[in-house]
Design an enzyme around this catalytic site. Structure first.
Site, PDB file in Angstrom:
ATOM      1  N   GLU A  66      -9.744  -1.658   5.544  1.00 11.41           N
ATOM      2  CA  GLU A  66     -10.392  -1.647   6.778  1.00 11.41           C
ATOM      3  C   GLU A  66     -11.707  -2.323   6.961  1.00 11.41           C
ATOM      4  OE1 GLU A  66      -8.489   0.030   8.545  1.00 11.41           O
ATOM      5  OE2 GLU A  66      -8.034   2.138   8.021  1.00 11.41           O
ATOM      6  N   HIS A  97      -7.198  -4.715  10.134  1.00 12.49           N
ATOM      7  CA  HIS A  97      -7.118  -4.576   8.613  1.00 12.49           C
ATOM      8  C   HIS A  97      -5.656  -5.233   8.554  1.00 12.49           C
ATOM      9  CE1 HIS A  97      -4.486  -0.419   9.214  1.00 12.49           C
ATOM     10  NE2 HIS A  97      -3.749  -1.396   9.205  1.00 12.49           N
ATOM     11  N   ASN A 137      -7.412  -2.837  14.401  1.00 12.02           N
ATOM     12  CA  ASN A 137      -8.609  -2.969  14.146  1.00 12.02           C
ATOM     13  C   ASN A 137      -8.893  -4.113  13.037  1.00 12.02           C
ATOM     14  OD1 ASN A 137      -7.615  -1.953  11.675  1.00 12.02           O
ATOM     15  ND2 ASN A 137      -8.923  -0.216  11.317  1.00 12.02           N
ATOM     16  N   ASP A 152       1.029  -1.298   0.017  1.00 14.82           N
ATOM     17  CA  ASP A 152      -0.150   0.034   0.217  1.00 14.82           C
ATOM     18  C   ASP A 152       0.678   1.261  -0.028  1.00 14.82           C
ATOM     19  OD1 ASP A 152       1.010  -0.441   2.411  1.00 14.82           O
ATOM     20  OD2 ASP A 152      -1.023  -0.803   3.330  1.00 14.82           O
TER      21      ASP A 152
HETATM   22  P1  PGA Z   1       2.327  -1.327  12.522  1.00 14.16           P
HETATM   23  O1  PGA Z   1       1.285  -1.308  11.163  1.00 14.16           O
HETATM   24  O2  PGA Z   1       3.479  -2.556  11.954  1.00 14.16           O
HETATM   25  O3  PGA Z   1       3.103  -0.048  12.256  1.00 14.16           O
HETATM   26  O4  PGA Z   1       1.984  -1.542  13.620  1.00 14.16           O
HETATM   27  C1  PGA Z   1       0.900  -2.556  10.776  1.00 14.16           C
HETATM   28  C2  PGA Z   1      -0.469  -2.222  10.070  1.00 14.16           C
HETATM   29  O5  PGA Z   1      -0.981  -1.170  10.259  1.00 14.16           O
HETATM   30  O6  PGA Z   1      -0.584  -3.009   9.062  1.00 14.16           O
END
Ligand code: PGA
Length: 260
Positions: free
Chosen positions: A143, A138, A136, A67
């Site tokens: 999302e 995702h 959450n 992404d």
């Molecule tokens: P993080 O993000 O590794 O910074 O916790 C993970 C994500 O949001 O997929």
């Protein structure tokens, strides 16, 4: 799912890097799907160390990132392009022509999304997709309640994710609301997924992903339908798992060829 629980972040990073290096060594032209965020950084450090010690080469690798923010330039240090260059690509022997990230600055974002899907297909699909998970649930920037059939597309971040990611920005209002992300269906087509999670903040999402019902309320739960998923957790991220002892038992009793 193969669940690997480690008692230190270092041990988790090492096992994750060994999954990646195994794919790189076993494929003539490995195609890696890569992730950004705080979680995979230790794994990237370990992969860089392996390259520097002559154990591993990225020369034949092609990569596709999950992404990117819409509207941040590649030079912006908060962009995922900048993250990937400074945390991995500039530090290993990868051919930058074979590195791909969604283009969050394309004039025609929809056309850029379609092209990204075609590029993944033309490369022969993704051998190993590295994933983090949001608090959450995702994966990528897909999302909760988004479609399981989604492909690479422009999405709107949830307020929770904006809040979670605001630590990389001066203030919340600066976090882009729009992103380009591989869809759930894109991720599900990769031949092997490697999901990493650390810390108690992820424990609820991890419980829902592994042991909850499959539901778009927790996008990562769709991975229960994927034939080959390796999950690397620290004890904190694993602490809500009902079958935690079983996962440890299974790992201990695997036949040699069954191990990641
Ligand atoms: P993080 O993000 O590794 O910074 O916790 C993970 C994500 O949001 O997929």
């Amino acid at each position: 799912m193969e669940i690997l629980i480690r008692d230190s972040l270092e041990a988790g990073a090492q096992v994750a890097a060994s999954v990646v290096s195994k794919i790189i060594k076993s494929e003539d032209k490995p195609v890696l799907g890569l992730a950004t965020g705080g979680t995979p950084l230790r794994m990237y450090h370990e992969l860089i160390r392996m390259k520097q010690s002559g154990e591993l080469s990225f020369q034949n690798c092609t990569t596709f990132n999950l992404d990117e923010y819409a509207g941040l330039s590649r030079e912006d240090e908060r962009s995922y392009y900048f993250y990937m260059m400074s945390n991995l690509f500039d530090l290993v022997d990868i051919d930058k022509n074979n590195v791909h990230l969604p283009d969050g600055n394309a004039k025609d974002l929809r056309e850029a999304c379609r092209k990204y899907e075609q590029q993944i297909k033309a490369a022969g699909g993704i051998d190993l997709q590295v994933l983090g998970i949001g608090a959450n649930g995702h994966i990528g920037f897909n999302e909760p309640t988004g479609s399981f059939a989604s492909r690479t597309w422009v999405k709107i971040l949830s307020e929770q994710t904006m809040q979670d990611n605001s630590m990389y920005f001066d203030k919340l209002e600066e976090v882009p609301r729009h992103v380009v992300t591989m869809g759930i269906a894109t991720i599900m087509e990769s031949r092997h997924c490697l999901l990493l999670a650390n810390g108690a903040k992820k424990a609820d999402a991890i419980r829902k992903m592994i042991e909850g019902p499959i539901s778009a309320s927790c996008p990562a739960s769709i991975l229960q339908m994927h034939p080959r998923v390796t999950v690397v957790l620290d004890e904190e991220a694993a602490y809500l798992l009902t079958f935690k002892d079983h996962y440890k038992w299974v790992e201990k009793n695997k036949l040699e060829w069954q191990r990641y």
